[in-house]
Every structure is written in structure tokens, then in C-alpha cells.
Enzyme design. Structure first.
Site, PDB file in Angstrom:
ATOM      1  N   CYS A   1       0.006  -1.746  -0.907  1.00 32.33           N
ATOM      2  CA  CYS A   1       1.294  -1.603  -0.226  1.00 32.33           C
ATOM      3  C   CYS A   1       2.273  -2.653  -0.745  1.00 32.33           C
ATOM      4  O   CYS A   1       1.896  -3.760  -1.112  1.00 32.33           O
ATOM      5  CB  CYS A   1       1.128  -1.712   1.285  1.00 32.33           C
ATOM      6  SG  CYS A   1       0.622  -3.334   1.897  1.00 32.33           S
TER       7      CYS A   1
ATOM      8  N   GLU B   1      -7.413  -5.166   0.660  1.00 32.10           N
ATOM      9  CA  GLU B   1      -7.067  -6.288  -0.208  1.00 32.10           C
ATOM     10  C   GLU B   1      -7.060  -7.602   0.566  1.00 32.10           C
ATOM     11  O   GLU B   1      -7.509  -8.628   0.038  1.00 32.10           O
ATOM     12  CB  GLU B   1      -5.688  -6.074  -0.856  1.00 32.10           C
ATOM     13  CG  GLU B   1      -5.595  -4.837  -1.717  1.00 32.10           C
ATOM     14  CD  GLU B   1      -5.119  -3.590  -0.977  1.00 32.10           C
ATOM     15  OE1 GLU B   1      -4.513  -2.723  -1.617  1.00 32.10           O
ATOM     16  OE2 GLU B   1      -5.357  -3.473   0.261  1.00 32.10           O
TER      17      GLU B   1
ATOM     18  N   HIS C   1      -5.931  -4.700   5.862  1.00 28.47           N
ATOM     19  CA  HIS C   1      -6.098  -3.851   4.687  1.00 28.47           C
ATOM     20  C   HIS C   1      -7.248  -4.374   3.831  1.00 28.47           C
ATOM     21  O   HIS C   1      -7.645  -5.538   3.935  1.00 28.47           O
ATOM     22  CB  HIS C   1      -4.812  -3.827   3.873  1.00 28.47           C
ATOM     23  CG  HIS C   1      -3.699  -3.066   4.503  1.00 28.47           C
ATOM     24  ND1 HIS C   1      -2.493  -2.890   3.885  1.00 28.47           N
ATOM     25  CD2 HIS C   1      -3.605  -2.428   5.696  1.00 28.47           C
ATOM     26  CE1 HIS C   1      -1.694  -2.165   4.661  1.00 28.47           C
ATOM     27  NE2 HIS C   1      -2.351  -1.884   5.766  1.00 28.47           N
TER      28      HIS C   1
ATOM     29  N   CYS D   1       0.258  -6.288   0.603  1.00 27.12           N
ATOM     30  CA  CYS D   1      -0.918  -6.513  -0.246  1.00 27.12           C
ATOM     31  C   CYS D   1      -0.498  -6.823  -1.684  1.00 27.12           C
ATOM     32  O   CYS D   1      -1.149  -7.612  -2.358  1.00 27.12           O
ATOM     33  CB  CYS D   1      -1.851  -5.311  -0.177  1.00 27.12           C
ATOM     34  SG  CYS D   1      -2.641  -5.167   1.444  1.00 27.12           S
TER      35      CYS D   1
END
Length: 146
Positions: A75, A52, A50, A85
Site C-alpha cells: 500500500c 509487511e 499488514h 507499507c
């Protein structure tokens, strides 16, 4: 650079990922401390890692006390069972998170925002929301219909 400029950069990163993230939305993240960008990331091809994760990995220990500009709510749960995240941001010690749009997916859906705030992270929502929603229009349509 202003907060708006940093969120524009996060949107630019997400735009480059659009169409290559599988079922995941295209997300951009920029981590800033003392006015300097210390980490950037976008959802990788196929959806992992992801945005992040990549931005925080670049920032490393410098992320403590920083601001993260993210185009979509982080998330709060991972289908892989890995660290969310939201938890990565909390563990990194980020002080502030600016989120363009709330995530309607059940793995976020406001829970990421609530957990960040409960951990003492200052959260702001809505900067360039329309642009973030437009970038992932099909994702929003799919999850907001449920």
C-alpha cells in the site's frame, strides 16, 4: 533457497490468512538477507497489521539491504492515516522488493511501485502472479471493475 521458494513461502503465509482479513486482501511477506529469512508476516485477522509491517518488525535493523518477497504490491496510503507499507519498506532500507501482483486498489494501484523505485529500491513484478491473483480473486474482481 531461491527467490521462487521465498515467494512460495509468502503465498503460503497469505493462504493461511485468507478469509480472515476483513475487506483487506490476504497478503504474505518474507524478508530475506544473505539467503536467510529474517522476517515473515501475513495480513492479520481483521486486516491489521499488514504483512509487511509484521515481517519488517521481525527483521528490525537487519532489513537494511534485504529483499522483501510480497504477494501483493504494498500500500502507498493507509485508510487509518498511518505509515504506508511502501514507506515502511523505504524507511527500513530494503534494497529489493519482489512483488507477485500489482494491487488495483486506489491506495496502491502502481503508486507503491513508483515510490519504491523513486527511492532507489529495485522492484520486480510478476513472480507467481497467477497464484497471488487466484488467492484474492474477489478482491481483484471488486477493484478491477471500477
Amino acid at each position: 533457497m531461491s527467490g521462487a521458494a521465498h515467494m512460495r513461502r509468502a503465498l503460503e503465509l497469505a493462504t493461511h490468512a485468507a478469509g480472515r482479513t476483513g475487506e483487506n486482501p490476504a497478503v504474505g511477506c518474507v524478508v530475506v538477507k544473505d539467503g536467510a529469512v529474517i522476517g515473515e508476516g501475513a495480513t492479520a485477522e481483521g486486516g491489521r497489521p499488514h504483512a509487511e509491517e509484521s515481517a519488517l518488525a521481525q527483521a528490525g535493523a537487519r532489513a537494511r539491504g534485504a529483499t522483501a518477497y510480497i504477494t501483493l504490491e504494498p500500500c502507498a496510503k493507509r485508510s487509518s492515516g498511518g505509515v504506508s507499507c511502501t514507506d515502511l519498506l523505504i524507511q527500513a532500507g530494503v534494497a529489493r522488493v519482489a512483488i507477485a501482483a500489482r494491487d488495483p486498489h486506489p491506495f496502491a494501484a502502481g503508486v507503491g511501485i513508483e515510490r519504491l523505485r523513486a527511492a532507489g529500491v529495485h522492484v520486480e513484478i510478476g513472480l507467481f502472479e497467477a497464484e497471488a491473483r487466484a488467492l484474492n480473486a474477489a478482491f481483484f474482481a471488486r477493484w478491477e471493475r471500477r
